[in-house]
Each structure stands twice: as structure tokens, then as C-alpha cells.
Scaffold this active site. Structure first.
Site, PDB file in Angstrom:
ATOM      1  N   TYR A 194      10.935  86.136  31.956  1.00  0.00           N
ATOM      2  CA  TYR A 194      11.914  85.369  31.185  1.00  0.00           C
ATOM      3  C   TYR A 194      11.349  83.995  30.818  1.00  0.00           C
ATOM      4  O   TYR A 194      11.460  83.546  29.672  1.00  0.00           O
ATOM      5  CB  TYR A 194      13.196  85.231  32.000  1.00  0.00           C
ATOM      6  CG  TYR A 194      14.226  84.330  31.383  1.00  0.00           C
ATOM      7  CD1 TYR A 194      14.958  84.743  30.273  1.00  0.00           C
ATOM      8  CD2 TYR A 194      14.462  83.059  31.897  1.00  0.00           C
ATOM      9  CE1 TYR A 194      15.904  83.905  29.692  1.00  0.00           C
ATOM     10  CE2 TYR A 194      15.401  82.221  31.335  1.00  0.00           C
ATOM     11  CZ  TYR A 194      16.121  82.647  30.232  1.00  0.00           C
ATOM     12  OH  TYR A 194      17.048  81.808  29.653  1.00  0.00           O
ATOM     13  N   GLU A 220      25.382  82.384  31.181  1.00  0.00           N
ATOM     14  CA  GLU A 220      25.302  81.127  31.926  1.00  0.00           C
ATOM     15  C   GLU A 220      26.601  80.893  32.689  1.00  0.00           C
ATOM     16  O   GLU A 220      26.583  80.393  33.821  1.00  0.00           O
ATOM     17  CB  GLU A 220      25.021  79.954  30.975  1.00  0.00           C
ATOM     18  CG  GLU A 220      23.629  79.955  30.361  1.00  0.00           C
ATOM     19  CD  GLU A 220      22.515  79.711  31.366  1.00  0.00           C
ATOM     20  OE1 GLU A 220      22.805  79.387  32.532  1.00  0.00           O
ATOM     21  OE2 GLU A 220      21.343  79.859  30.983  1.00  0.00           O
ATOM     22  N   TRP A 266      19.990  82.463  38.873  1.00  0.00           N
ATOM     23  CA  TRP A 266      19.716  83.001  37.535  1.00  0.00           C
ATOM     24  C   TRP A 266      19.028  84.356  37.637  1.00  0.00           C
ATOM     25  O   TRP A 266      19.234  85.222  36.793  1.00  0.00           O
ATOM     26  CB  TRP A 266      18.874  82.014  36.744  1.00  0.00           C
ATOM     27  CG  TRP A 266      18.632  82.425  35.325  1.00  0.00           C
ATOM     28  CD1 TRP A 266      17.427  82.600  34.719  1.00  0.00           C
ATOM     29  CD2 TRP A 266      19.615  82.697  34.313  1.00  0.00           C
ATOM     30  NE1 TRP A 266      17.602  82.978  33.406  1.00  0.00           N
ATOM     31  CE2 TRP A 266      18.931  83.034  33.131  1.00  0.00           C
ATOM     32  CE3 TRP A 266      21.015  82.680  34.296  1.00  0.00           C
ATOM     33  CZ2 TRP A 266      19.582  83.366  31.941  1.00  0.00           C
ATOM     34  CZ3 TRP A 266      21.676  83.004  33.118  1.00  0.00           C
ATOM     35  CH2 TRP A 266      20.960  83.346  31.964  1.00  0.00           C
TER      36      TRP A 266
END
Length: 216
Positions: free
Chosen positions: A39, A61, A69
Site C-alpha cells: 500500500y 478511514e 490501518w
């Protein structure tokens, strides 16, 4: 080592996605394991202007709140399948039966408030798009239409919020969005490439500081 900097890092002049050299590349400190590495290397900090992709980042988010995350990234494909490819026109029509199915889906984060917020955010998103022509046109106003270029040193702490994310959060909340506090908004800005927060020793910093092409 030279002044605490790995010499291999100094030899990386520009990003070249060659797998055999992947382990020797210098990265931001948070990108040490998958799925964070992939990512970081391909998405984080790259300017995003596609409306549906921006909506996806906003929902993901918000889903991250209280979690890591990497947890969200590991469930990303599950979210795309469960939430109709993050198409707000579909999501806005979700009923109680759909919510019940989502709450039973182990491929997403099964939090009732976060699921309902995604539906409400789809409604608010469509209203913004109607007013501004696109969500992209609306959201990028908070950075003047161009990515903010920082020059953070390795080891520098990243801010949890900024004046720009504060302004974004206030306006999103006023428009009916949920799970859009300033900290979430700043993480969204980083993910969407509205701010370049790669550290200057990271191999992605120079490409993005030089205006690497947007996604899409």
C-alpha cells in the site's frame, strides 16, 4: 552507515518497482510488513481525484477508528464486495435487511455505528456532488487544489491533525458526515495524496514531491 543513514538508501534515486530490490528500499517507518508495504509503495500519498475512490477512502478511514490501518487493508476486498464497490448510489438505498447482512459479514468490520455512518455518508456525499459537480472538486479545496508538500525527516512524528484537516472536519460534519473527526480527515488527506508525508529518505518522497501522476 553514514550519519545514521543506510548507504543503500542513498543509492535509490527514483522509484523503480523491481521486486528483487524491494527489501533494500528505504520506506517510511510504518511500512515494514504487508499489507502496509504494498500500500505504501503504490498508493499512499498518490493524488486521488476519482470520486468513488475518494468515497472509499473516506469510508475506510472512518472504519479504521480505534483499529490499525493494516486491519482495514486486510478487509478492503471484503468491503468492496459487501458495499457494492463503494457506489454511493447503491449504499444510500441500504435497508435494515442489508444492515443485518453486513453485521453478519466477517469480511468487514462489524460495527453498527460505522455501517450506519457509511449509509449516511453516502447520502451526504451525493449532496456534495450535486452542489459542487464532483466530490473531488469539493474536497481538494481544503488544500488549494494541490498536494501539500512536507519535508519530514526520518523519525519525525507525524501530526494527528492540521489546520486543513480541522477545516475539512468541521465542514464535513456540518454537511452530515459521520466518523470524520480531524484525525480521520488528516489520515484521509495522506491516503488521498492531498499531503505528501513520506519522509525525505523514503524512496517514494522524491517522485511525489516531483508531481507523480495521479491515480486512475
Amino acid at each position: 552507515m553514514r550519519n545514521g543513514i543506510d548507504i543503500d538508501c542513498l543509492r535509490v534515486l527514483r522509484w523503480r518497482p523491481v521486486m528483487k530490490s524491494k527489501t533494500s528500499l528505504c520506506r517510511c517507518a510504518w511500512a515494514t510488513v504487508e499489507p502496509n508495504i504494498a500500500y505504501h509503495d503504490s498508493e499512499w500519498g498518490v493524488p486521488e481525484h476519482r470520486d468513488r475512490a475518494l468515497f472509499e477512502l473516506l469510508i475506510l478511514e472512518g472504519a479504521q477508528a480505534g483499529l490499525s490501518w493494516s486491519t482495514v487493508l486486510n478487509k478492503r476486498e471484503g468491503y468492496r464486495a459487501a458495499f457494492d464497490g463503494f457506489d454511493p448510489e447503491f449504499i444510500v438505498r441500504y435497508d435494515d435487511a442489508k444492515v443485518a447482512a453486513l453485521l453478519a459479514n466477517p469480511r468487514i468490520i462489524r460495527n453498527r455505528l460505522k455501517i450506519y455512518s457509511a449509509i449516511g455518508n453516502a447520502r451526504a456525499f451525493l449532496a456534495v456532488r450535486e452542489e459542487f459537480g464532483s466530490f473531488d472538486a469539493y474536497i481538494w479545496r481544503f488544500v488549494g487544489g494541490q498536494p501539500l508538500q512536507n519535508a519530514r525527516q526520518a523519525g519525525d512524528p507525524l501530526p494527528a491533525r492540521t489546520s486543513e484537516s480541522d477545516a475539512m472536519s468541521r465542514d464535513l460534519l456540518r454537511r452530515g458526515f459521520k466518523f470524520v473527526g480531524s484525525t480521520i480527515c488528516y489520515a484521509f488527506m495522506q491516503a488521498a495524496g492531498m499531503v505528501n508525508d513520506h519522509t525525505i529518505d523514503c524512496f517514494r518522497y522524491a517522485a511525489l514531491a516531483g508531481g507523480e501522476k495521479s491515480r486512475g
